[in-house]
Each structure stands twice: as structure tokens, then as C-alpha cells.
Design a protein around this motif. Structure first.
Motif, PDB file in Angstrom:
ATOM      1  N   ARG A 105       0.813  -1.222   0.000  1.00  0.00           N
ATOM      2  CA  ARG A 105       0.000   0.000   0.000  1.00  0.00           C
ATOM      3  C   ARG A 105       0.845   1.269   0.000  1.00  0.00           C
ATOM      4  O   ARG A 105       0.309   2.363  -0.027  1.00  0.00           O
ATOM      5  CB  ARG A 105      -0.921  -0.006   1.216  1.00  0.00           C
ATOM      6  CG  ARG A 105      -1.878  -1.174   1.175  1.00  0.00           C
ATOM      7  CD  ARG A 105      -3.192  -0.725   1.697  1.00  0.00           C
ATOM      8  NE  ARG A 105      -3.751  -1.648   2.642  1.00  0.00           N
ATOM      9  CZ  ARG A 105      -4.876  -1.385   3.303  1.00  0.00           C
ATOM     10  NH1 ARG A 105      -5.469  -0.238   3.133  1.00  0.00           N
ATOM     11  NH2 ARG A 105      -5.362  -2.269   4.119  1.00  0.00           N
ATOM     12  N   ALA A 135      -8.476   8.759  -6.370  1.00  0.00           N
ATOM     13  CA  ALA A 135      -7.886   8.066  -5.221  1.00  0.00           C
ATOM     14  C   ALA A 135      -7.357   6.675  -5.568  1.00  0.00           C
ATOM     15  O   ALA A 135      -6.642   6.073  -4.782  1.00  0.00           O
ATOM     16  CB  ALA A 135      -8.920   7.956  -4.103  1.00  0.00           C
ATOM     17  N   MET A 194      -2.133   5.039  -7.534  1.00  0.00           N
ATOM     18  CA  MET A 194      -1.135   4.816  -6.501  1.00  0.00           C
ATOM     19  C   MET A 194       0.274   4.940  -7.069  1.00  0.00           C
ATOM     20  O   MET A 194       0.678   4.133  -7.897  1.00  0.00           O
ATOM     21  CB  MET A 194      -1.319   3.428  -5.895  1.00  0.00           C
ATOM     22  CG  MET A 194      -0.446   3.233  -4.692  1.00  0.00           C
ATOM     23  SD  MET A 194      -0.742   1.669  -3.891  1.00  0.00           S
ATOM     24  CE  MET A 194       0.079   0.594  -5.050  1.00  0.00           C
ATOM     25  N   GLU A 209       4.962  11.366  -1.443  1.00  0.00           N
ATOM     26  CA  GLU A 209       3.940  10.441  -1.943  1.00  0.00           C
ATOM     27  C   GLU A 209       3.793   9.232  -1.028  1.00  0.00           C
ATOM     28  O   GLU A 209       2.681   8.786  -0.738  1.00  0.00           O
ATOM     29  CB  GLU A 209       4.291   9.994  -3.369  1.00  0.00           C
ATOM     30  CG  GLU A 209       4.041  11.073  -4.415  1.00  0.00           C
ATOM     31  CD  GLU A 209       4.608  10.719  -5.777  1.00  0.00           C
ATOM     32  OE1 GLU A 209       4.050  11.206  -6.769  1.00  0.00           O
ATOM     33  OE2 GLU A 209       5.602   9.984  -5.862  1.00  0.00           O
ATOM     34  N   ALA A 262       1.955  10.200   2.037  1.00  0.00           N
ATOM     35  CA  ALA A 262       0.520  10.324   1.781  1.00  0.00           C
ATOM     36  C   ALA A 262      -0.130   8.946   1.718  1.00  0.00           C
ATOM     37  O   ALA A 262      -1.229   8.739   2.245  1.00  0.00           O
ATOM     38  CB  ALA A 262       0.286  11.080   0.478  1.00  0.00           C
ATOM     39  N   LEU A 263       0.567   8.000   1.080  1.00  0.00           N
ATOM     40  CA  LEU A 263       0.025   6.639   0.985  1.00  0.00           C
ATOM     41  C   LEU A 263      -0.073   6.002   2.372  1.00  0.00           C
ATOM     42  O   LEU A 263      -1.031   5.305   2.688  1.00  0.00           O
ATOM     43  CB  LEU A 263       0.910   5.770   0.078  1.00  0.00           C
ATOM     44  CG  LEU A 263       0.803   6.031  -1.425  1.00  0.00           C
ATOM     45  CD1 LEU A 263       1.853   5.235  -2.184  1.00  0.00           C
ATOM     46  CD2 LEU A 263      -0.593   5.680  -1.931  1.00  0.00           C
ATOM     47  N   ARG A 264       0.946   6.277   3.202  1.00  0.00           N
ATOM     48  CA  ARG A 264       0.935   5.707   4.547  1.00  0.00           C
ATOM     49  C   ARG A 264      -0.247   6.249   5.348  1.00  0.00           C
ATOM     50  O   ARG A 264      -0.964   5.511   6.025  1.00  0.00           O
ATOM     51  CB  ARG A 264       2.254   6.023   5.264  1.00  0.00           C
ATOM     52  CG  ARG A 264       2.410   5.333   6.600  1.00  0.00           C
ATOM     53  CD  ARG A 264       3.684   5.748   7.282  1.00  0.00           C
ATOM     54  NE  ARG A 264       4.863   5.222   6.640  1.00  0.00           N
ATOM     55  CZ  ARG A 264       5.312   3.980   6.827  1.00  0.00           C
ATOM     56  NH1 ARG A 264       4.675   3.163   7.618  1.00  0.00           N
ATOM     57  NH2 ARG A 264       6.398   3.559   6.215  1.00  0.00           N
ATOM     58  N   LEU A 265      -0.447   7.549   5.205  1.00  0.00           N
ATOM     59  CA  LEU A 265      -1.556   8.198   5.915  1.00  0.00           C
ATOM     60  C   LEU A 265      -2.879   7.567   5.492  1.00  0.00           C
ATOM     61  O   LEU A 265      -3.741   7.248   6.309  1.00  0.00           O
ATOM     62  CB  LEU A 265      -1.549   9.689   5.574  1.00  0.00           C
ATOM     63  CG  LEU A 265      -2.376  10.569   6.495  1.00  0.00           C
ATOM     64  CD1 LEU A 265      -1.702  10.670   7.846  1.00  0.00           C
ATOM     65  CD2 LEU A 265      -2.547  11.962   5.887  1.00  0.00           C
ATOM     66  N   ARG A 266      -2.988   7.374   4.185  1.00  0.00           N
ATOM     67  CA  ARG A 266      -4.221   6.814   3.641  1.00  0.00           C
ATOM     68  C   ARG A 266      -4.437   5.388   4.149  1.00  0.00           C
ATOM     69  O   ARG A 266      -5.552   5.006   4.523  1.00  0.00           O
ATOM     70  CB  ARG A 266      -4.130   6.810   2.120  1.00  0.00           C
ATOM     71  CG  ARG A 266      -5.414   6.388   1.518  1.00  0.00           C
ATOM     72  CD  ARG A 266      -5.391   6.494   0.031  1.00  0.00           C
ATOM     73  NE  ARG A 266      -6.466   5.665  -0.472  1.00  0.00           N
ATOM     74  CZ  ARG A 266      -6.618   5.354  -1.735  1.00  0.00           C
ATOM     75  NH1 ARG A 266      -5.797   5.814  -2.630  1.00  0.00           N
ATOM     76  NH2 ARG A 266      -7.621   4.594  -2.097  1.00  0.00           N
ATOM     77  N   GLU A 314      -5.635   5.577   7.626  1.00  0.00           N
ATOM     78  CA  GLU A 314      -7.033   6.020   7.653  1.00  0.00           C
ATOM     79  C   GLU A 314      -7.963   4.876   7.296  1.00  0.00           C
ATOM     80  O   GLU A 314      -8.966   4.641   7.952  1.00  0.00           O
ATOM     81  CB  GLU A 314      -7.236   7.163   6.656  1.00  0.00           C
ATOM     82  CG  GLU A 314      -6.960   8.527   7.239  1.00  0.00           C
ATOM     83  CD  GLU A 314      -7.012   9.609   6.173  1.00  0.00           C
ATOM     84  OE1 GLU A 314      -6.551  10.704   6.448  1.00  0.00           O
ATOM     85  OE2 GLU A 314      -7.514   9.318   5.058  1.00  0.00           O
ATOM     86  N   GLU A 315      -7.606   4.164   6.232  1.00  0.00           N
ATOM     87  CA  GLU A 315      -8.452   3.048   5.789  1.00  0.00           C
ATOM     88  C   GLU A 315      -8.521   1.972   6.861  1.00  0.00           C
ATOM     89  O   GLU A 315      -9.570   1.408   7.115  1.00  0.00           O
ATOM     90  CB  GLU A 315      -7.908   2.461   4.482  1.00  0.00           C
ATOM     91  CG  GLU A 315      -8.261   3.310   3.284  1.00  0.00           C
ATOM     92  CD  GLU A 315      -7.602   2.831   2.000  1.00  0.00           C
ATOM     93  OE1 GLU A 315      -7.947   3.367   0.948  1.00  0.00           O
ATOM     94  OE2 GLU A 315      -6.744   1.930   2.060  1.00  0.00           O
ATOM     95  N   LYS A 342     -10.860   3.090   9.507  1.00  0.00           N
ATOM     96  CA  LYS A 342     -12.259   2.978   9.085  1.00  0.00           C
ATOM     97  C   LYS A 342     -12.740   1.540   9.176  1.00  0.00           C
ATOM     98  O   LYS A 342     -13.831   1.278   9.659  1.00  0.00           O
ATOM     99  CB  LYS A 342     -12.408   3.471   7.644  1.00  0.00           C
ATOM    100  CG  LYS A 342     -12.831   4.924   7.571  1.00  0.00           C
ATOM    101  CD  LYS A 342     -13.027   5.328   6.131  1.00  0.00           C
ATOM    102  CE  LYS A 342     -12.771   6.815   5.954  1.00  0.00           C
ATOM    103  NZ  LYS A 342     -12.500   7.169   4.569  1.00  0.00           N
TER     104      LYS A 342
END
Ligand SMILES: [Zn+2]
Length: 350
Positions: A139, A239, A242, A250, A253-257, A260-261, A264
Motif C-alpha cells: 500500500r 484516489a 497509486m 507520496e 501520503a500513501l501511509r496516511l491513507r 485512515e483506511e 475505518k
């Protein structure tokens, strides 16, 4: 005219401390030793405090590759015991310093052809073997041969630095477009953008579409304004793009996403469990109410709006109303009693 032949050196970067196979690199001699580290996935370096040695002696990251001993063998050593910490082996300051000096050293050679970066686009980030189908991305946009990654995951041999890969759901299948005749010619770069034909060699930005896995150059998607994959025409969102082997920003940002996922999914799961519980309570009440209603089939018309379930009203004709109602603990509002097997809450309030 000045003669500027680029002399290179073959270097073997040993990664025994990370339980990874060695990386064989060819690097311009004038570049600093820190350059070797660019062959490794970024998370690997961020998560560990390390230093380099050659012939058992610590190396300065800023020392030129030319100064390496004739063996050309460099060992990456972890400072702290794996999984340890707080053992005095490493301080945050050391780790930060390593990290900074590595990136500071990066800048002067920005425009240089970059063997190490090339290997991140041609080799599996785990096994170091040439990338081949079936390939996957994690990811964070690192590339792997699926087999090597699954194998390591199964046997719990993933290095700590790749601990963000927890299961198959963290592997995004990708489809790399083969470069025609590259295999036959024995070329190191064996993939390209299916649209622009740009080489998958680290000089151009590439991204994978998460839904279909097709790998395209950023340029292709900039030139053709579309929301459908240029290969399979599957629709994608912004979104779904990738970046592969992306920049620090980048990757961040991917790590943050990813986090977050994960948050969730966790929330959803917890909610589901919560719903499941109260759902079954309601279901039980509904079954009871339904059962009572069935018995009361003839009288159903009398209570068309069942705002509040009153057991007494639904008592079968042959039952003592009060006794029947007493089955439902809420019938007597004054004393709700909890027993060892029953959490007593008034119906309608739970
Ligand atoms: Zn596609």
C-alpha cells in the motif's frame, strides 16, 4: 575538452541483519556510499537505525564509493536488537542523523543515471529477484514478486520494516506491461508504459490503478484526460492512482491513507459487532412480539400502531395476563432485576 568518463564499481550490499538476500549494485565511484541505500524500500530505512560496515569497519555514509575496500562488500547492520529498543543500543539522535545525512547526500546526484533506483523498478523489494508476473505492490507503492511476499508472510519472515504488510489484502495485484524483446535481448529494464512506451526504469513516474492493477506512466494519464483505465477501460477515481516507488511525500501520503483506511475498517467492524448485539436483541423482541401477534391474530386490528410493546396486551387467551407479562421483565417498571443470565433492561430502552 574535459574527459568525463563515469567509472563505476560493483558493490554487494549485504542485508543479513534484515534477513534479506544481498543486493548486487553497480554504482558510479564518485557517489557517496549512502547512494547504495536507495536500492532499498524506503520504509525499511525509516523504521530502523542502521550503519554500514566494510570489512568489519564502520563506513561514513558520505565517503565515496571509490574508497570502498577491494572486496566491494558492504554490510548493513542494525544498531538495536530487532524488536528491542530501550536497550541502550540506539538513540533517536543517531537514527535521525543517519536518515538526514542520507537524504542530504542525495541531492547533488539528482540528475545522474541511478542504478540503485533502477533496481527498485526492476527487482522485488523483498527477494531482490527480477520482478515478474504475478507481481504485487504494497500500500506504500513498493514492488514485489507475489510468491516471495506471500512466502515470507506465511512463514512470518517479513522484516519488521515491512510490517505494514499484514495479509493478502495489503497486496495490490499489478500488471506490468512487458517491453517487447527486452527478455530476448537480456535487458535489465523489462517493462514499459503500455501507452507512452516510457521505460519502467526509475526515471519516469509510474502509478498503478488500484481497481484493475494496470501500471501506467504518469505522463500517459496527464496526456489523455480520462477516468477510465487506458488498458482495460475500467473506471477509476483520483484516489485509485497509486504512485509506485514514489517520492517521500507520496509515500507519506500513501501511509496516511493506509492508516485512515485501517481506522475505518476497524470502526466498521466495531460498529458491526455493536449492531449485531442490539440487532439480535431487537430480533428476539420481534420474534416474541411476532409470536404473540400470531396467537392474537384475530385481535390484530385493535393495535395497528404498535408503538410500545406491552406483553400483557398480547397474552394468549388462556394465559393469566399478569403472569404472561411477567415473562417480560419490563412489565413491572418498579423493579428491574438482573439475574445471572439476564441483563434486565426495560424493552424499548435497550
Ligand atoms: Zn486497467
Amino acid at each position: 575538452m574535459e574527459k568525463r568518463a563515469t567509472t563505476t564499481r560493483a558493490v554487494v550490499l549485504r542485508l543479513d541483519d534484515l534477513s534479506l538476500p544481498p543486493r548486487r549494485l553497480t554504482v558510479p565511484s564518485r557517489l557517496p556510499v549512502s547512494h547504495l541505500l536507495r536500492a532499498l524500500p524506503q520504509p525499511l530505512l525509516e523504521s530502523s537505525s542502521f550503519y554500514l560496515t566494510a570489512d568489519g569497519r564502520p563506513l561514513l555514509l558520505s565517503a565515496p564509493v571509490a574508497s570502498l575496500p577491494p572486496s566491494g562488500s558492504v554490510q548493513l547492520r542494525l544498531r538495536a536488537l530487532r524488536g528491542g529498543g530501550g536497550d541502550g543500543g540506539a538513540t533517536g539522535a543517531e537514527s535521525r542523523d543517519c536518515y538526514l545525512s542520507m537524504y542530504l547526500a542525495k541531492k547533488p546526484d539528482k540528475a545522474d543515471p541511478n542504478e540503485a533506483r533502477l533496481s527498485r523498478f526492476t527487482c522485488c523489494a523483498l527477494s531482490g529477484e527480477p520482478l515478474a508476473a504475478p507481481a504485487v505492490a504494497d500500500r506504500l507503492g513498493n514492488l514485489f514478486n507475489k510468491e516471495a511476499l506471500v512466502e515470507a508472510l506465511l512463514h512470518k519472515r517479513l522484516p519488521k520494516a515491512l510490517s505494514h504488510i499484514r495479509g493478502l489484502k495489503d497486496m495490490i495485484p499489478i500488471h506490468l506491461h512487458p517491453k517487447p524483446d527486452a527478455d530476448a535481448a537480456g535487458e535489465e529494464v523489462r517493462f514499459q508504459c503500455p501507452v507512452t512506451g516510457l521505460d519502467f526504469n526509475g526515471k519516469y513516474q509510474f502509478l498503478a490503478l488500484r481497481k484493475c492493477g494496470h501500471v501506467l506512466s504518469v505522463k500517459a494519464l496527464k496526456e489523455v484526460k480520462t477516468s477510465a483505465c487506458l488498458v482495460c477501460h475500467k473506471e477509476f477515481d483520483e484516489a485509485d492512482k497509486m504512485p509506485l516507488n514514489g517520492t517521500e511525500d507520496e509515500v507519506a501520503a500513501l501511509r496516511l491513507r493506509m492508516e485512515e483506511e485501517r481506522g475505518k475498517v476497524k470502526e466498521k467492524k466495531e460498529k458491526k459487532v455493536g449492531n449485531g448485539l442490539s440487532g439480535s436483541k431487537h430480533a428476539a423482541a420481534a420474534v416474541m412480539a411476532g409470536g404473540a401477534e400470531k396467537l392474537e391474530n384475530g385481535k390484530k386490528g385493535e393495535a395497528p400502531s404498535l408503538k410500545r410493546f406491552k406483553a400483557g396486551d398480547h397474552a394468549p387467551a388462556y394465559a393469566n395476563k399478569e403472569v404472561y407479562a411477567s415473562i417480560f421483565t419490563s412489565s413491572k417498571k418498579s423493579d428491574f432485576k438482573e439475574t445471572y443470565s439476564c441483563r434486565s433492561l426495560p424493552l424499548g430502552r435497550n
